[in-house]
Design a protein around this motif. Sequence first.
Motif, PDB file in Angstrom:
ATOM      1  N   ASN A  65       0.831  -1.201   0.000  1.00 41.46           N
ATOM      2  CA  ASN A  65       0.000   0.000   0.000  1.00 41.46           C
ATOM      3  C   ASN A  65       0.870   1.258   0.000  1.00 41.46           C
ATOM      4  O   ASN A  65       0.593   2.219  -0.719  1.00 41.46           O
ATOM      5  N   ALA A  66       1.929   1.260   0.792  1.00 42.72           N
ATOM      6  CA  ALA A  66       2.837   2.403   0.839  1.00 42.72           C
ATOM      7  C   ALA A  66       3.544   2.601  -0.504  1.00 42.72           C
ATOM      8  O   ALA A  66       3.700   3.738  -0.966  1.00 42.72           O
ATOM      9  N   ILE A  67       3.949   1.503  -1.125  1.00 40.05           N
ATOM     10  CA  ILE A  67       4.597   1.603  -2.442  1.00 40.05           C
ATOM     11  C   ILE A  67       3.620   2.158  -3.469  1.00 40.05           C
ATOM     12  O   ILE A  67       3.971   3.019  -4.286  1.00 40.05           O
ATOM     13  N   GLY A  68       2.385   1.691  -3.432  1.00 38.63           N
ATOM     14  CA  GLY A  68       1.368   2.196  -4.360  1.00 38.63           C
ATOM     15  C   GLY A  68       1.107   3.678  -4.166  1.00 38.63           C
ATOM     16  O   GLY A  68       1.006   4.433  -5.144  1.00 38.63           O
ATOM     17  N   LEU A  69       1.018   4.124  -2.922  1.00 37.29           N
ATOM     18  CA  LEU A  69       0.797   5.538  -2.653  1.00 37.29           C
ATOM     19  C   LEU A  69       1.983   6.387  -3.110  1.00 37.29           C
ATOM     20  O   LEU A  69       1.803   7.503  -3.604  1.00 37.29           O
ATOM     21  N   ALA A  70       3.190   5.864  -2.947  1.00 36.33           N
ATOM     22  CA  ALA A  70       4.372   6.595  -3.409  1.00 36.33           C
ATOM     23  C   ALA A  70       4.368   6.729  -4.928  1.00 36.33           C
ATOM     24  O   ALA A  70       4.691   7.796  -5.463  1.00 36.33           O
ATOM     25  N   LEU A  71       3.984   5.668  -5.629  1.00 32.14           N
ATOM     26  CA  LEU A  71       3.924   5.740  -7.092  1.00 32.14           C
ATOM     27  C   LEU A  71       2.861   6.730  -7.562  1.00 32.14           C
ATOM     28  O   LEU A  71       3.081   7.485  -8.516  1.00 32.14           O
TER      29      LEU A  71
END
Length: 66
Positions: free
Chosen positions: A13-19
């Motif tokens: 989820n954190a990686i998706g939000l960063a992208l």
Amino acid sequence: MGLIFSCIASVFNAIGLALVAIVNAIGSVLQAIIAEIIACFDTIISCFTCGSLVRRNRAPATTSVV
């Protein structure tokens, strides 16, 4: 086992939000660049036409009765 899955899901989820944030930043930068290019063309066209088109549209001619 649920704790591990929850942790892994949070990481993704954190990686998706960063992208998503990166894509939004790129979009904002492109929008600003395009707006500046349009403003430059507007200035050049106004200069070539001596601003007559801009003045005619913005300030209507009025006559005084005095």
